[in-house]
Design an enzyme around this catalytic site. Structure first.
Site, PDB file in Angstrom:
ATOM      1  N   CYS A 132      34.358  37.645  42.292  1.00 18.83           N
ATOM      2  CA  CYS A 132      33.603  38.897  42.219  1.00 18.83           C
ATOM      3  C   CYS A 132      32.187  38.633  41.704  1.00 18.83           C
ATOM      4  O   CYS A 132      31.206  39.148  42.255  1.00 18.83           O
ATOM      5  CB  CYS A 132      34.322  39.909  41.334  1.00 18.83           C
ATOM      6  SG  CYS A 132      34.588  39.381  39.616  1.00 18.83           S
ATOM      7  N   PRO A 166      46.352  40.741  35.847  1.00 20.37           N
ATOM      8  CA  PRO A 166      46.951  39.442  35.527  1.00 20.37           C
ATOM      9  C   PRO A 166      46.374  38.296  36.346  1.00 20.37           C
ATOM     10  O   PRO A 166      46.168  37.196  35.830  1.00 20.37           O
ATOM     11  CB  PRO A 166      48.437  39.655  35.840  1.00 20.37           C
ATOM     12  CG  PRO A 166      48.649  41.124  35.766  1.00 20.37           C
ATOM     13  CD  PRO A 166      47.366  41.745  36.207  1.00 20.37           C
ATOM     14  N   ASN A 171      43.062  33.319  36.217  1.00 19.06           N
ATOM     15  CA  ASN A 171      42.161  32.463  36.986  1.00 19.06           C
ATOM     16  C   ASN A 171      40.774  32.322  36.359  1.00 19.06           C
ATOM     17  O   ASN A 171      39.809  32.011  37.052  1.00 19.06           O
ATOM     18  CB  ASN A 171      41.996  33.018  38.409  1.00 19.06           C
ATOM     19  CG  ASN A 171      43.248  32.886  39.236  1.00 19.06           C
ATOM     20  OD1 ASN A 171      43.994  31.931  39.092  1.00 19.06           O
ATOM     21  ND2 ASN A 171      43.495  33.859  40.096  1.00 19.06           N
TER      22      ASN A 171
END
Length: 323
Positions: A132, A166, A171
């Site tokens: 993102c 989650p 990550n």
């Protein structure tokens, strides 16, 4: 080979990102059609919503997808699971010739940021949508590096803690590594660094991104061109992410002679003359996720933008073969 009309797609991952992907395809795309929603929790909201919309579902993961009656018709598969899961999913799907769009930081395939390199990897079997923060900031780095050399680029992505599920939390390391690499390979910086901040503010804040570039821009004309390039790039991204915008005017300041920038740039990176700082804000479209989850919205919007481009070519190729 696909018949004329929308290309059938499957979404792996029935969490926030996968469900938002499904809603964007259903609402916004003329080139794509949802052929399957895939999860591993039959009680997940994503699978429940898909069933309510008449979308075929399976709670048996990729194995269940492969067994679904409509699997042969699926041309594109979005993977919105996790970096580790994508490696296994890609291996299982490899024999079937599906086009994979990876929304995890696994980075098996080449990086795609639609505003920068949409056309470059349209034929790749597996592409990675970076992160993102990468989708929000790499276009700005690319805009600056299209005008002048960028020795170093650093991005800070601040997202609402409530928007970090989650998968995102699991990550974090992959996020920083993948984004840093893409800042260099897609954005054009000689060296890149990425930082992510989970902001616990309540009510949640919109996604904010800061981009800092150390560039060689001694000419006033170059600095003016940088500002124009950044504005053009913001408009390009906003074409598929309407909530993407500049929060402040572009700032370009001289690098002081005594500033120890040598600790940041590569040994052969030259001596940067100016620091370019860009502040961004990303508001989500609220198709499924709340508006404050712009970090997830920009990922799903970028993935659908790329998939639309791929589907258009697949349809054109199919029509050409029948001609």
């Amino acid at each position: 080979m696909h018949a004329k009309g929308p290309v059938s797609v499957a979404v792996i991952g029935s969490g926030n990102i996968g469900t938002d992907l499904m809603m964007k395809v259903l609402r916004n795309s003329n080139n794509l059609d949802i052929g399957a929603m895939v999860g591993i929790d039959s009680a997940s909201d994503g699978l429940a919503r898909a069933r309510s919309l008449g979308v075929p579902t399976t709670a048996e993961g990729v194995d269940g997808l492969i067994r679904m009656p409509g699997f042969d018709d699926v041309g594109i598969v979005f993977d919105a699971t996790s970096a580790r899961a994508h490696v296994a999913n890609a291996e299982k799907l490899a024999p079937y010739g599906k086009r994979l769009i990876d929304l995890t930081p696994a980075a098996i395939g080449p990086f795609v940021v639609p505003a920068v390199n949409l056309e470059t990897h349209r034929d790749a079997p597996n592409v990675n949508m970076v992160t993102c923060g990468g989708q929000a900031t790499i276009p700005i780095v690319a805009a600056v590096s299209s005008i002048v050399p960028v020795a170093y680029a650093e991005i800070v992505a601040s997202i609402a803690s409530k928007s970090a599920g989650p998968g995102t939390r699991a990550n974090i390391d992959e996020f920083t590594e993948t984004t840093s690499h893409a800042i260099e390979s897609v954005g054009g910086a000689r060296r890149g660094k990425a930082i992510i901040i989970l902001n616990p503010a309540d009510p949640p804040l919109l996604m904010r991104d800061t981009v800092l570039c150390l560039a060689t821009a001694p000419k006033a004309a170059d600095r003016e061109a940088i500002v124009d390039a950044v504005h053009d790039m913001v408009a390009r991204v906003a074409a598929y992410v309407p909530g993407y915008r500049l929060k402040q005017q572009v700032q370009i300041t001289p690098v002081p002679a005594d500033q120890p920038v040598h600790t940041l740039i590569p040994a052969d990176g030259g001596i940067p003359t100016h620091q370019v700082t860009v502040f961004l804000e990303v508001e989500g479209a609220a198709h499924y996720l709340p508006a404050y989850a712009g970090n997830l919205d920009i990922m799903t919007s970028a993935a659908v933008q790329y998939a639309d481009s791929v589907a258009s070519r697949m349809t054109d190729d199919s029509e050409g073969a029948r001609a």
